[in-house]
Design an enzyme around this catalytic site. Structure first.
Site, PDB file in Angstrom:
ATOM      1  N   LYS A 137       0.842  -1.204   0.000  1.00 20.60           N
ATOM      2  CA  LYS A 137       0.000   0.000   0.000  1.00 20.60           C
ATOM      3  C   LYS A 137       0.875   1.251   0.000  1.00 20.60           C
ATOM      4  CE  LYS A 137      -0.261  -0.306   5.025  1.00 20.60           C
ATOM      5  NZ  LYS A 137      -1.124  -0.361   6.211  1.00 20.60           N
ATOM      6  N   ARG A 153     -10.042  -0.171  15.292  1.00 16.05           N
ATOM      7  CA  ARG A 153      -9.763   0.579  14.061  1.00 16.05           C
ATOM      8  C   ARG A 153     -10.634   0.050  12.940  1.00 16.05           C
ATOM      9  NH1 ARG A 153      -3.952   1.164  11.032  1.00 16.05           N
ATOM     10  NH2 ARG A 153      -4.386  -1.030  10.599  1.00 16.05           N
ATOM     11  N   TYR A 211      15.390  31.171   7.522  1.00 20.46           N
ATOM     12  CA  TYR A 211      14.211  31.855   8.053  1.00 20.46           C
ATOM     13  C   TYR A 211      14.259  31.990   9.572  1.00 20.46           C
ATOM     14  CZ  TYR A 211      11.887  31.392   3.523  1.00 20.46           C
ATOM     15  OH  TYR A 211      11.553  31.490   2.198  1.00 20.46           O
ATOM     16  N   MET A 224      11.566  24.966   1.995  1.00 26.01           N
ATOM     17  CA  MET A 224      10.805  24.083   1.115  1.00 26.01           C
ATOM     18  C   MET A 224      11.708  23.320   0.158  1.00 26.01           C
ATOM     19  SD  MET A 224       7.732  25.000  -1.559  1.00 26.01           S
ATOM     20  CE  MET A 224       6.641  25.616  -0.279  1.00 26.01           C
TER      21      MET A 224
END
Length: 376
Positions: free
Chosen positions: A39, A138, A260, A311
């Protein structure tokens, strides 16, 4: 057009290591069958390449989460393979499972009823798995729903039960009391359902011992090199190496900040390399000021990640490398972010996450190189 070198980083995926991990798990669980969870694009490593490698290694039972994943996988592996869809068919899509020869894992009475209705229309029995909730809360049929099926056997008419399964919530912690509770609950619930092969263990459950293997195991993470048991040596081969290219090097003067929010300020003149991947590539932003990389030419020297990860880039302090007298790396040089000297689980720990999340988050911008040393 070949674009190797155009991207800021590359992800090397060792298919031979995946095949060897599968062989190790098969040997460990024999005589039980070893399937494979592929998956989430085979945990981010490439559904096509990984599933075909596993098929060549002898795997014939695969697990995906969603119907769409099953449809994609059916095109890639032989018709002699079984593909189980863990979430079952979304409402109104049961016929798609039939069209693409997929086996739904039925998790609720509604899914059971929809599959039974399709069997009635087809005029023949249709195979499916039944999942029971053994204590994880679940997915799966509740104890009340299992009681209903047991006392209303006609509710399963037309359904060929190919597998009864459940999933362990704490298998990576062998001493957790929920493990034994789930084992007992699963054993009790499956006895109330039609006789069928049983499956409880995924990667970590395999290492709890032979009694947990039942007829079929469903490893995912262990195939891809993730440690199956917390705090224990990893018995699996690592399968990936994540590298980033140097875009630029610079000397940052004392007192200047990097990145940043000025999260890092140089206390002395500091040589810095800017690497061409960031959180946009799935490399965790949380590793700013915490993580490290290594230069492929100097793998024993840890180079701290400084400032905030952007990023598309991150900054690395080259001071430990400069202290050796070595020449500083030039643009285009490769650094390891995950690899032989930086294990995946160590990076995940530093990022305050788990290896599963880190692996599946690795983005699509990398140049992905699937290779198999066995084939030259």
């Amino acid at each position: 057009m070949e674009r190797n070198g155009w991207e800021g980083g590359r992800l090397l995926i060792n298919l031979a290591a995946i095949a060897e991990n599968y062989a190790r798990l098969c040997a460990r669980v024999s005589p039980a069958e070893c399937g494979a969870a592929v998956k989430a694009n085979a945990y981010g490593l490439g559904l096509k390449e990984v599933s075909q490698t596993l098929y060549e290694a002898g795997c014939r039972t695969f697990f995906v989460a969603h119907l769409a994943e099953g449809v994609d996988l059916r095109r890639l592996v032989g018709e002699d393979s079984r593909i189980f869809v863990l979430h079952g068919p979304p409402p109104g899509t049961a016929d798609a499972c039939l069209t693409h020869t997929l086996l739904p894992v039925l998790n609720s009475l509604h899914q059971v009823q929809e599959w039974q209705a399709l069997a009635h229309i087809q005029g023949r029995a249709l195979a499916a798995a039944l999942q029971v909730d053994s204590g994880m809360s679940r997915f799966g049929l509740t104890e009340t729903e299992v009681d209903y099926l047991a006392t209303h056997p006609q509710s399963l008419t037309g359904i060929e039960v190919a597998l009864v399964m459940s999933h362990l919530g704490c298998a990576d912690t062998p001493d957790h009391p929920l493990n034994r509770h789930q084992f007992s609950t699963f054993t009790k619930l499956k006895q109330r359902l039609p006789a069928a092969p049983a499956s409880l263990a995924a990667s970590s459950g395999i290492f709890l011992g032979p009694e947990w293997h039942f007829d079929l195991v469903r490893p995912g993470a262990a195939l891809y090199g993730i440690p199956p048991t917390a705090g224990q040596p990893n018995p699996m081969h690592p399968t990936i190496r994540l590298q980033a290219r140097v875009i630029q090097t610079r000397m940052v003067p004392a007192g200047a900040s990097v990145g940043y929010r000025a999260a890092f300020t140089a206390q002395q003149p500091t040589p810095v390399a800017l690497l061409g991947i960031g959180y946009g590539d799935g490399f965790p932003r949380r590793l700013g000021q915490k993580g490290f990389v290594v230069c492929t030419d100097w793998p024993d020297i840890k180079l701290p990640i400084i400032g905030r990860i952007s990023m598309d880039s991150l900054a690395v302090d080259l001071t430990p490398l400069a202290a050796t007298g070595a020449a500083l790396p030039q643009p285009g040089a490769m650094f390891d972010l995950i690899g032989p000297h930086i294990p995946l689980d160590e990076v995940a720990c530093l990022a305050d996450t788990i290896s599963y999340e880190l692996l599946t988050d690795l983005g699509a911008r990398y140049h992905r190189l699937h290779y198999d040393p066995r084939k030259g």
